[in-house]
Design a protein around this motif. Structure first.
Motif, short mmCIF file in Angstrom:
data_model
loop_
_atom_site.label_atom_id
_atom_site.label_comp_id
_atom_site.label_asym_id
_atom_site.label_seq_id
_atom_site.Cartn_x
_atom_site.Cartn_y
_atom_site.Cartn_z
N SER A 99 0.81 -1.22 0.00
CA SER A 99 0.00 0.00 0.00
C SER A 99 0.84 1.27 0.00
O SER A 99 0.56 2.22 -0.75
N LEU A 100 1.91 1.34 0.81
CA LEU A 100 2.72 2.54 0.82
C LEU A 100 3.49 2.69 -0.49
O LEU A 100 3.62 3.81 -1.01
N GLN A 101 3.96 1.57 -1.07
CA GLN A 101 4.65 1.66 -2.34
C GLN A 101 3.71 2.14 -3.43
O GLN A 101 4.10 2.93 -4.31
N ARG A 102 2.44 1.70 -3.40
CA ARG A 102 1.46 2.18 -4.37
C ARG A 102 1.32 3.69 -4.30
O ARG A 102 1.24 4.37 -5.31
N ALA A 103 1.29 4.22 -3.07
CA ALA A 103 1.14 5.66 -2.89
C ALA A 103 2.37 6.39 -3.41
O ALA A 103 2.26 7.45 -4.04
N MET A 104 3.56 5.82 -3.16
CA MET A 104 4.79 6.47 -3.62
C MET A 104 4.89 6.42 -5.16
O MET A 104 5.49 7.31 -5.77
N ASN A 105 4.31 5.42 -5.77
CA ASN A 105 4.35 5.29 -7.23
C ASN A 105 3.31 6.15 -7.93
O ASN A 105 3.37 6.35 -9.14
N ASP A 106 2.34 6.64 -7.15
CA ASP A 106 1.24 7.41 -7.72
C ASP A 106 1.60 8.90 -7.75
O ASP A 106 2.51 9.35 -7.04
N SER A 107 0.90 9.66 -8.54
CA SER A 107 1.15 11.10 -8.64
C SER A 107 0.31 11.90 -7.65
O SER A 107 0.34 13.13 -7.65
N CYS A 108 -0.44 11.22 -6.78
CA CYS A 108 -1.34 11.90 -5.85
C CYS A 108 -0.55 12.63 -4.77
O CYS A 108 0.59 12.28 -4.46
N MET A 109 -1.19 13.63 -4.18
CA MET A 109 -0.63 14.33 -3.03
C MET A 109 -1.74 14.59 -2.03
O MET A 109 -2.86 14.97 -2.39
N PHE A 110 -1.48 14.31 -0.75
CA PHE A 110 -2.38 14.59 0.35
C PHE A 110 -3.75 13.93 0.16
O PHE A 110 -3.83 12.75 -0.14
N HIS A 111 -4.84 14.70 0.28
CA HIS A 111 -6.18 14.10 0.24
C HIS A 111 -6.47 13.40 -1.09
O HIS A 111 -7.34 12.53 -1.15
N ARG A 112 -5.75 13.77 -2.14
CA ARG A 112 -5.98 13.14 -3.44
C ARG A 112 -5.54 11.68 -3.45
O ARG A 112 -5.90 10.94 -4.36
#
Length: 292
Positions: A230-243
């Motif tokens: 899950s954390l790696q998915r977030a790091m790979n994504d272009s999202c920031m904060f609430h997005r």
């Protein structure tokens, strides 16, 4: 707790349901002129808000950030998520001179003029009453040796290139070449209830639970506990904060309601009194001093 705590937890107080990490800082106390102590309450980051007028308020006062670069951009560098069993600390309770904080610009305090104040950071506890409380800030190192999940001092497997604030950390050295998320804590302490008790001589009355009245020994602990990738998915994504995911916003991470966050709690197993006005700081009775 040892092993993959992300697979051992049954609930989390975090907004993201896949985050079972452990986040810790010391407790802050007010020292009265008569020599007694009272624990300072925390309050939630106002920028997180609630889910409506009738929704419950968020309990606790710690906001956790995992940034890839800074508050303006994710950058284009690959960020390696922490691994199961990973842990680290930042700062030291034995630091009692300004040289320590000067060497670690990520350990700071903000005297809150209102609940949204940011900036104006100091290396020590504020020297005057703060209208809306004190925010303690801990930025962790973001360069990992790529081999050790921990080290005897909980710090040697990491290298700190932090430049202070939420700016992009400097390049990682060859000894610690792996860039991991830039982890930071903001802890909101509601000191406003003690402002009318400020000592007549103007001395700074707040102390950490390990008897530090300067604030230079501020420190924090981290134990990784995100489920799966899950954390790696977030790091790979272009999202920031609430997005990255929040109630009403579909993101790469799963979220839960404030009520669900507040429902998760740990039974208090401390037998020593820690609330109300105390004659001694917890753990310091009979002349015994415990360091966290």
């Amino acid at each position: 707790m040892q092993g993959d705590i992300g697979e051992k937890g049954s609930c989390t107080t975090c907004a993201y349901t896949e985050d079972f990490s452990n986040y810790w800082t010391a407790a802050l106390y007010f020292r009265h002129e008569n020599g007694s102590y009272k624990r300072v309450p925390q309050y939630a980051n106002a920028q997180l808000g609630t889910e409506g007028r009738d929704a419950p308020d968020i309990r606790g006062g710690m906001t956790i950030y995992y940034t890839q670069k800074d508050f303006e951009s994710n950058g284009d560098q690959y960020i390696t998520a922490f691994q199961p069993g990973f842990r680290m600390t930042v700062g030291s309770p034995t630091t009692d001179t300004i040289q320590g904080p000067n060497a670690q610009p990520g350990l700071r305090y903000t005297c809150l003029q209102d609940i949204l104040t940011r900036g104006s950071e100091t290396p020590g506890l504020p020297s005057k009453p703060c209208p809306a409380g004190i925010m303690a800030i801990h930025h962790f190192p973001s360069c990992w040796d790529g081999r050790n999940l921990d080290s005897p001092d909980h710090q040697s497997h990491m290298y700190n290139t932090d430049t202070g604030g939420f700016r992009n950390a400097g390049p990682c050295p060859i000894s610690h070449p792996v860039r991991v998320p830039q982890l930071a804590y903001e802890t909101m302490w509601n000191t406003s209830g003690f402002n009318n008790m400020w000592p007549k001589d103007g001395s700074q009355p707040f102390v950490w639970s390990y008897m530090d009245s300067k604030g230079y020994g501020t420190h924090a602990d981290y134990v990784f506990g995100w489920k799966g990738d899950s954390l790696q998915r977030a790091m790979n994504d272009s999202c920031m904060f609430h997005r990255c995911g929040s109630p009403g916003i579909q993101g790469v991470l799963k979220t839960q309601t404030v009520a669900e966050m507040n429902h998760c709690s740990v039974k208090n197993i401390v037998t020593e009194d820690t609330e109300g006005w105390l004659s001694e700081l917890p753990g310091h009775q009979a002349g015994i001093r415990f360091q966290t």
